[in-house]
Design a protein around this motif. Structure first.
Motif, PDB file in Angstrom:
ATOM      1  N   ALA A   1     -17.344 -18.525  -8.105  1.00  0.00           N
ATOM      2  CA  ALA A   1     -17.801 -18.989  -6.787  1.00  0.00           C
ATOM      3  C   ALA A   1     -19.149 -19.700  -6.841  1.00  0.00           C
ATOM      4  CB  ALA A   1     -17.886 -17.811  -5.831  1.00  0.00           C
ATOM      5  N   HIS A   2     -19.942 -19.409  -7.849  1.00  0.00           N
ATOM      6  CA  HIS A   2     -21.269 -20.035  -7.911  1.00  0.00           C
ATOM      7  C   HIS A   2     -21.557 -20.503  -9.334  1.00  0.00           C
ATOM      8  CE1 HIS A   2     -21.659 -15.717  -8.642  1.00  0.00           C
ATOM      9  NE2 HIS A   2     -22.633 -16.022  -9.461  1.00  0.00           N
ATOM     10  N   LYS A   3     -22.385 -21.562  -9.439  1.00  0.00           N
ATOM     11  CA  LYS A   3     -22.707 -22.081 -10.766  1.00  0.00           C
ATOM     12  C   LYS A   3     -23.930 -22.993 -10.707  1.00  0.00           C
ATOM     13  CE  LYS A   3     -19.765 -26.174 -10.493  1.00  0.00           C
ATOM     14  NZ  LYS A   3     -18.717 -26.939 -11.150  1.00  0.00           N
TER      15      LYS A   3
ATOM     16  N   SER B   1     -24.664 -24.458  -6.994  1.00  0.00           N
ATOM     17  CA  SER B   1     -23.584 -24.578  -6.015  1.00  0.00           C
ATOM     18  C   SER B   1     -22.929 -23.224  -5.778  1.00  0.00           C
ATOM     19  CB  SER B   1     -22.517 -25.553  -6.517  1.00  0.00           C
ATOM     20  OG  SER B   1     -23.067 -26.830  -6.686  1.00  0.00           O
ATOM     21  N   TYR B   2     -22.477 -23.031  -4.553  1.00  0.00           N
ATOM     22  CA  TYR B   2     -21.746 -21.828  -4.168  1.00  0.00           C
ATOM     23  C   TYR B   2     -20.502 -22.276  -3.408  1.00  0.00           C
ATOM     24  CZ  TYR B   2     -20.587 -17.317  -2.144  1.00  0.00           C
ATOM     25  OH  TYR B   2     -19.927 -16.177  -1.782  1.00  0.00           O
ATOM     26  N   ASN B   3     -19.351 -21.852  -3.880  1.00  0.00           N
ATOM     27  CA  ASN B   3     -18.068 -22.264  -3.294  1.00  0.00           C
ATOM     28  C   ASN B   3     -17.964 -23.779  -3.150  1.00  0.00           C
ATOM     29  OD1 ASN B   3     -16.995 -19.697  -3.112  1.00  0.00           O
ATOM     30  ND2 ASN B   3     -17.717 -19.374  -1.029  1.00  0.00           N
ATOM     31  N   GLY B   4     -18.445 -24.489  -4.171  1.00  0.00           N
ATOM     32  CA  GLY B   4     -18.344 -25.936  -4.192  1.00  0.00           C
ATOM     33  C   GLY B   4     -19.378 -26.676  -3.360  1.00  0.00           C
ATOM     34  N   GLU B   5     -20.265 -25.961  -2.695  1.00  0.00           N
ATOM     35  CA  GLU B   5     -21.283 -26.591  -1.862  1.00  0.00           C
ATOM     36  C   GLU B   5     -22.650 -26.444  -2.524  1.00  0.00           C
ATOM     37  OE1 GLU B   5     -23.316 -26.037   2.534  1.00  0.00           O
ATOM     38  OE2 GLU B   5     -21.349 -25.181   2.168  1.00  0.00           O
ATOM     39  N   THR B   6     -23.369 -27.561  -2.672  1.00  0.00           N
ATOM     40  CA  THR B   6     -24.696 -27.515  -3.271  1.00  0.00           C
ATOM     41  C   THR B   6     -25.650 -26.801  -2.323  1.00  0.00           C
ATOM     42  OG1 THR B   6     -24.328 -29.560  -4.496  1.00  0.00           O
ATOM     43  CG2 THR B   6     -26.606 -28.888  -4.170  1.00  0.00           C
TER      44      THR B   6
END
Length: 59
Positions: free
Chosen positions: A2-4, A20-25
């Protein structure tokens, strides 16, 4: 996952670390001239971020 963290190059050719978390920066760092400096920024966030206080200035 979920995060990276992700390292990308900006328009100036600088290395920037993004979180990013769930694809959102959620946030990003300043631009660095070397990839190793961006990696060091990520390690600093991981090391120092969990205990960072919250400063609510909305009063």
């Amino acid at each position: 996952m979920a995060h990276k963290f992700e390292i990308k190059k900006n328009k100036k050719g600088e290395f920037v670390a993004y979180f990013s978390y769930n694809g959102e920066t959620m946030f990003w760092t300043e631009g660095y001239t070397t990839k190793s400096a961006a990696k060091n920024a990520i390690e600093s966030i991981k090391k120092n971020g969990p205990d960072a206080p919250t400063d609510d200035t909305t009063d």
